[in-house]
Design a protein around this motif. Structure first.
Motif, PDB file in Angstrom:
ATOM      1  N   SER A   1       1.020  -1.005  -0.246  1.00 49.23           N
ATOM      2  CA  SER A   1       0.220   0.056   0.350  1.00 49.23           C
ATOM      3  C   SER A   1       0.706   1.635  -0.418  1.00 49.23           C
ATOM      4  N   CYS A   2       2.239   1.127  -0.688  1.00 46.79           N
ATOM      5  CA  CYS A   2       2.566   2.627  -0.959  1.00 46.79           C
ATOM      6  C   CYS A   2       1.926   3.153  -2.042  1.00 46.79           C
ATOM      7  N   MET A   3       2.524   4.543  -1.401  1.00 46.61           N
ATOM      8  CA  MET A   3       2.145   5.626  -1.907  1.00 46.61           C
ATOM      9  C   MET A   3       2.956   5.802  -3.324  1.00 46.61           C
ATOM     10  N   ALA A   4       2.685   7.496  -4.024  1.00 49.56           N
ATOM     11  CA  ALA A   4       3.030   7.524  -5.231  1.00 49.56           C
ATOM     12  C   ALA A   4       4.811   7.400  -4.318  1.00 49.56           C
ATOM     13  N   VAL A   5       6.046   7.323  -5.350  1.00 51.58           N
ATOM     14  CA  VAL A   5       7.145   8.290  -5.514  1.00 51.58           C
ATOM     15  C   VAL A   5       7.534   9.665  -4.460  1.00 51.58           C
ATOM     16  N   SER A   6       7.926   9.863  -3.594  1.00 51.71           N
ATOM     17  CA  SER A   6       7.955  10.970  -3.516  1.00 51.71           C
ATOM     18  C   SER A   6       9.544  11.768  -2.392  1.00 51.71           C
ATOM     19  N   CYS A   7       9.598  12.360  -2.401  1.00 54.50           N
ATOM     20  CA  CYS A   7      10.771  12.798  -1.462  1.00 54.50           C
ATOM     21  C   CYS A   7      10.660  13.428  -0.302  1.00 54.50           C
ATOM     22  N   PRO A   8      11.129  13.182   0.895  1.00 56.19           N
ATOM     23  CA  PRO A   8      11.831  12.346   0.898  1.00 56.19           C
ATOM     24  C   PRO A   8      11.291  10.413   0.831  1.00 56.19           C
ATOM     25  N   ARG A   9      11.362  10.176   1.067  1.00 54.78           N
ATOM     26  CA  ARG A   9      10.922   8.378   0.986  1.00 54.78           C
ATOM     27  C   ARG A   9      10.276   8.059   1.910  1.00 54.78           C
ATOM     28  N   GLN A  10       9.250   7.268   1.213  1.00 56.29           N
ATOM     29  CA  GLN A  10       8.355   7.313   2.674  1.00 56.29           C
ATOM     30  C   GLN A  10       8.917   5.558   3.058  1.00 56.29           C
ATOM     31  N   ARG A  11       8.004   5.604   4.618  1.00 55.19           N
ATOM     32  CA  ARG A  11       8.320   4.409   5.394  1.00 55.19           C
ATOM     33  C   ARG A  11       6.718   3.475   5.648  1.00 55.19           C
ATOM     34  N   TYR A  12       7.193   2.398   5.622  1.00 56.05           N
ATOM     35  CA  TYR A  12       6.112   1.802   6.839  1.00 56.05           C
ATOM     36  C   TYR A  12       6.782   0.739   7.656  1.00 56.05           C
ATOM     37  N   THR A  13       5.429  -0.031   8.606  1.00 61.41           N
ATOM     38  CA  THR A  13       5.676  -0.638   9.374  1.00 61.41           C
ATOM     39  C   THR A  13       6.098  -2.005   9.293  1.00 61.41           C
ATOM     40  N   ALA A  14       7.066  -2.562   8.738  1.00 65.23           N
ATOM     41  CA  ALA A  14       7.489  -3.652   8.912  1.00 65.23           C
ATOM     42  C   ALA A  14       6.886  -5.000  10.006  1.00 65.23           C
ATOM     43  N   ASN A  15       7.054  -6.432   9.638  1.00 64.38           N
ATOM     44  CA  ASN A  15       7.417  -7.482  10.954  1.00 64.38           C
ATOM     45  C   ASN A  15       8.073  -8.206  10.334  1.00 64.38           C
ATOM     46  N   CYS A  16       9.520  -8.275  11.529  1.00 64.16           N
ATOM     47  CA  CYS A  16      10.447  -9.413  10.943  1.00 64.16           C
ATOM     48  C   CYS A  16      10.511 -10.204  11.970  1.00 64.16           C
ATOM     49  N   THR A  17      10.731 -11.276  11.139  1.00 60.27           N
ATOM     50  CA  THR A  17      11.208 -13.199  11.684  1.00 60.27           C
ATOM     51  C   THR A  17      12.613 -12.802  11.806  1.00 60.27           C
ATOM     52  N   VAL A  18      13.346 -13.280  12.219  1.00 59.71           N
ATOM     53  CA  VAL A  18      14.663 -13.605  13.214  1.00 59.71           C
ATOM     54  C   VAL A  18      14.856 -15.097  11.948  1.00 59.71           C
ATOM     55  N   ARG A  19      16.062 -15.475  11.187  1.00 55.88           N
ATOM     56  CA  ARG A  19      16.251 -16.729  10.674  1.00 55.88           C
ATOM     57  C   ARG A  19      16.151 -17.791  11.220  1.00 55.88           C
ATOM     58  N   ASP A  20      16.063 -19.361  11.306  1.00 57.42           N
ATOM     59  CA  ASP A  20      16.227 -19.960  11.995  1.00 57.42           C
ATOM     60  C   ASP A  20      17.371 -20.205  12.667  1.00 57.42           C
ATOM     61  N   HIS A  21      18.046 -20.216  12.286  1.00 62.51           N
ATOM     62  CA  HIS A  21      19.847 -20.540  12.249  1.00 62.51           C
ATOM     63  C   HIS A  21      20.439 -19.409  13.621  1.00 62.51           C
ATOM     64  N   VAL A  22      19.840 -18.709  13.363  1.00 63.71           N
ATOM     65  CA  VAL A  22      20.400 -17.111  13.756  1.00 63.71           C
ATOM     66  C   VAL A  22      20.582 -17.005  15.304  1.00 63.71           C
ATOM     67  N   HIS A  23      21.159 -17.094  16.311  1.00 60.60           N
ATOM     68  CA  HIS A  23      21.065 -16.428  17.594  1.00 60.60           C
ATOM     69  C   HIS A  23      20.585 -15.091  18.459  1.00 60.60           C
ATOM     70  N   CYS A  24      19.884 -15.616  18.616  1.00 63.55           N
ATOM     71  CA  CYS A  24      20.277 -13.263  19.672  1.00 63.55           C
ATOM     72  C   CYS A  24      19.696 -13.331  20.930  1.00 63.55           C
ATOM     73  N   LEU A  25      19.583 -12.031  20.868  1.00 67.31           N
ATOM     74  CA  LEU A  25      18.791 -11.904  22.623  1.00 67.31           C
ATOM     75  C   LEU A  25      17.356 -10.809  22.459  1.00 67.31           C
ATOM     76  N   GLY A  26      16.357 -11.845  23.106  1.00 65.60           N
ATOM     77  CA  GLY A  26      14.534 -10.719  23.496  1.00 65.60           C
ATOM     78  C   GLY A  26      14.218 -11.201  22.224  1.00 65.60           C
ATOM     79  N   ASN A  27      12.982 -10.850  21.841  1.00 65.25           N
ATOM     80  CA  ASN A  27      12.255 -11.374  21.291  1.00 65.25           C
ATOM     81  C   ASN A  27      12.355 -11.135  19.663  1.00 65.25           C
ATOM     82  N   ARG A  28      12.367 -12.846  18.702  1.00 70.40           N
ATOM     83  CA  ARG A  28      13.263 -13.039  17.813  1.00 70.40           C
ATOM     84  C   ARG A  28      11.714 -12.434  16.239  1.00 70.40           C
ATOM     85  N   THR A  29      10.655 -12.056  16.946  1.00 71.14           N
ATOM     86  CA  THR A  29       9.922 -11.000  15.625  1.00 71.14           C
ATOM     87  C   THR A  29       9.495 -10.063  16.316  1.00 71.14           C
ATOM     88  N   PHE A  30       9.910  -8.814  15.774  1.00 72.24           N
ATOM     89  CA  PHE A  30       9.378  -7.428  15.851  1.00 72.24           C
ATOM     90  C   PHE A  30       9.585  -6.920  14.924  1.00 72.24           C
TER      91      PHE A  30
END
Length: 208
Positions: A148-177
């Motif tokens: 649902s991105c808008m037309a090309v604009s300056c500065p570039r627009q941002r959106y909130t994405a849901n990110c998930t860590v890859r299975d074999h990568v280890h880290c602290l805290g929530n693996r989805t953020f």
């Protein structure tokens, strides 16, 4: 007249005697009608006797279901290479960011793994870098895209994405953020393509 009265009284006595004898005969069981055989049946219908109540306790069903995480857990692989969903670790959030750190880990039920000498282990030491999952490089996680991105604009627009860590990568805290990412698609064109077309067609009356 007197003789007729005497005869009538005699007949009455005889009738009474016969009636008495017939009733005695019936009650003594000599007749065709008897109530004794039916009494036990009536007794059983009215008084069924003491009853017992049994409580059936079902046996605990043996679970044969495979845990969902087993789909990600290879059998007899290196313990240190197991995905994060297959192990449980005693993490320490007081480690120094960016520095190497070790955590004591155990495999989850039904998971099998080996060490460097190919010996089966249930517990092992995991080496990793001290950092939260949202601090990982972009190559270590995957994020949702926006449609649902808008037309090309300056500065570039941002959106909130849901990110998930890859299975074999280890880290602290929530693996989805959540993470703010640049909008990369707009008007059916990729952002880089749309930007190039915008510069190419700057003299044309074209909107994207």
């Amino acid at each position: 007249m007197a003789a007729a009265g005497v005869l009538l009284r005699a007949l009455r006595r005889l009738c009474r005697v016969l009636l008495f004898l017939s009733q005695f005969y019936i009650l003594s069981g000599g007749g065709s009608f008897s109530v004794e055989p039916s009494q036990p049946l009536a007794q059983s219908d009215k008084d069924p006797g003491p009853t017992r109540t049994f409580t059936v306790v079902p046996r605990a069903a043996e679970s044969t279901d495979i845990p969902p995480y087993m789909m990600k857990c290879p059998s007899n692989g290196l313990c240190s290479r197991l995905p994060a969903d297959c192990i449980e670790c005693k993490t320490n959030f007081s480690c120094v960011y960016g520095k190497p750190v070790t955590f004591d880990c155990t495999v989850k039920p039904s998971v099998t793994c080996v060490d460097q000498d190919f010996k089966s282990r249930k517990s092992f030491v995991l080496n990793m870098t001290c950092r939260f999952c949202w601090q990982l490089p972009e190559t270590d996680y995957e994020c949702s895209s926006s449609t649902s991105c808008m037309a090309v604009s300056c500065p570039r627009q941002r959106y909130t994405a849901n990110c998930t860590v890859r299975d074999h990568v280890h880290c602290l805290g929530n693996r989805t953020f959540p993470k703010m990412l640049y909008c990369n698609w707009t008007g059916g064109y990729k952002w880089s393509t749309a930007l190039a077309l915008r510069h190419t067609c700057q003299y044309c009356d074209i909107s994207f």
